[in-house]
Design an enzyme around this catalytic site. Structure first.
Site, PDB file in Angstrom:
ATOM      1  N   SER A 137       0.706  -1.377  -0.055  1.00 53.84           N
ATOM      2  CA  SER A 137       0.104  -0.183  -0.122  1.00 53.84           C
ATOM      3  C   SER A 137       0.920   1.218   0.000  1.00 53.84           C
ATOM      4  O   SER A 137       1.790   1.575  -0.710  1.00 53.84           O
ATOM      5  CB  SER A 137      -1.073  -0.163   1.057  1.00 53.84           C
ATOM      6  OG  SER A 137      -1.772   0.901   1.306  1.00 53.84           O
ATOM      7  N   ASP A 185      -9.935  -4.718  -5.335  1.00 50.75           N
ATOM      8  CA  ASP A 185      -9.286  -3.790  -4.192  1.00 50.75           C
ATOM      9  C   ASP A 185     -10.078  -2.349  -4.358  1.00 50.75           C
ATOM     10  O   ASP A 185      -9.682  -1.558  -5.277  1.00 50.75           O
ATOM     11  CB  ASP A 185      -7.701  -3.617  -4.611  1.00 50.75           C
ATOM     12  CG  ASP A 185      -7.155  -2.780  -3.506  1.00 50.75           C
ATOM     13  OD1 ASP A 185      -7.747  -1.983  -2.717  1.00 50.75           O
ATOM     14  OD2 ASP A 185      -5.886  -2.709  -3.444  1.00 50.75           O
ATOM     15  N   HIS A 245      -7.799  -5.320  -0.772  1.00 47.46           N
ATOM     16  CA  HIS A 245      -6.283  -4.388  -0.459  1.00 47.46           C
ATOM     17  C   HIS A 245      -5.467  -5.574   0.665  1.00 47.46           C
ATOM     18  O   HIS A 245      -4.392  -5.401   0.607  1.00 47.46           O
ATOM     19  CB  HIS A 245      -6.762  -3.133   0.474  1.00 47.46           C
ATOM     20  CG  HIS A 245      -5.726  -2.131   0.225  1.00 47.46           C
ATOM     21  ND1 HIS A 245      -4.914  -1.586  -0.893  1.00 47.46           N
ATOM     22  CD2 HIS A 245      -5.054  -1.331   1.176  1.00 47.46           C
ATOM     23  CE1 HIS A 245      -4.250  -0.899  -0.824  1.00 47.46           C
ATOM     24  NE2 HIS A 245      -4.144  -0.596   0.723  1.00 47.46           N
TER      25      HIS A 245
END
Length: 270
Positions: A94, A221, A250
């Site tokens: 991320s 996601d 995610h």
């Protein structure tokens, strides 16, 4: 274990195993503990696994400033210098992907052998004239407002989206554990870093990456939509290996951990 950055901030890190080094860079509001399903896998296969708690996160100091990608990249460089690591594989999730992109742009590739971008928020999130599919500034401000109004509620709601619990088997205990890790992060650090990362433009830097790169992203996601992030990141990095995970959102480092670990291992050994 701890080390001190040039500006006097004490940062925590974990260091397990022996062999070629893998440095794990965590997501926003998560520390090195998020990699508990990766570190044993690689340490038991002959790798040295190092995971950093960025400033304001985990067991690291909480200074009043430095919650931006430039400082995060410099802190990562300080860790690699402190341990004198060479031939490093950077593995980031991320916002951590944005951090290693910034590290490579600011500090070069002398210590790095390869890079892995997992559910990365690169290359560029905001809506602009040259990024018409990006997110409006109002999205950022709305998120910050909701985050500041009731932080535990915000994380509780996001956790379901994070793991796509409608499509993946995730125990309530895992959801609660992840929320607790996020809430342990300094709220000031979290809001400052979120705003800085939202506006960061990594497009030019990604085009200059010269080490082998693996990009992994979930097709569902909804926190970092694959069309805006993963696919574009893979297109920008020369020669990047790109893998899409159906049903993954995610938090695929947990929901798809076996496949992710196998793909990273195959990439390293290629």
């Amino acid at each position: 274990m701890f080390f001190e950055t040039p500006d006097g901030v004490r940062l925590a890190y974990q260091d397990y195993g022996r062999g070629a080094p893998l440095v794990f860079v965590a997501s926003w509001t998560l520390g090195g503990d998020m990699w508990e399903y990766q570190i044993p896998f690689f340490a038991e296969r002959g790798f040295r696994c190092i995971a950093l708690d960025r400033r304001g996160h985990g067991r690291s100091d909480r200074p009043s400033g430095g919650y931006d990608l430039d400082t995060g990249a410099d802190d990562l460089a300080a860790l690699l210098d402190h341990l004198d690591l060479r031939g490093v594989t950077l593995v980031a999730h991320s916002l951590g992907g944005a951090e290693i992109a910034r590290y490579l742009a600011r500090h070069g590739e002398d210590r790095v052998a390869r890079a892995v971008f997992v559910s990365s928020t690169t290359p560029f999130l905001p809506h602009t004239e040259d990024n018409p599919d990006g997110m409006p500034e109002a999205r950022l401000q709305g998120t910050l407002q909701a985050f500041r109004a009731d932080r535990p509620k915000w994380f509780a709601r996001q956790a379901q989206i994070w793991f796509a619990t409608h499509a993946n088997e995730v125990s309530p205990a895992t959801v609660d554990h992840t929320i607790a890790q996020c809430l342990a992060t300094s709220s000031w650090a979290a809001s400052q870093l979120f705003a800085d990362a939202f506006r960061a433009d990594h497009r030019a830097g990604l085009r200059e990456i010269g080490v082998p790169a693996l990009v992994v992203h979930g097709t569902i996601d909804s926190m970092a939509a694959i069309d805006l992030t993963g696919r574009r990141t893979a297109e920008l990095i020369p020669g990047a290996v790109f893998k899409e995970y159906p049903t993954a959102s995610h938090g695929l480092y947990f929901t798809h951990k076996d496949r992710l670990n196998a793909d990273i291992l195959e990439f390293i050994e290629a």
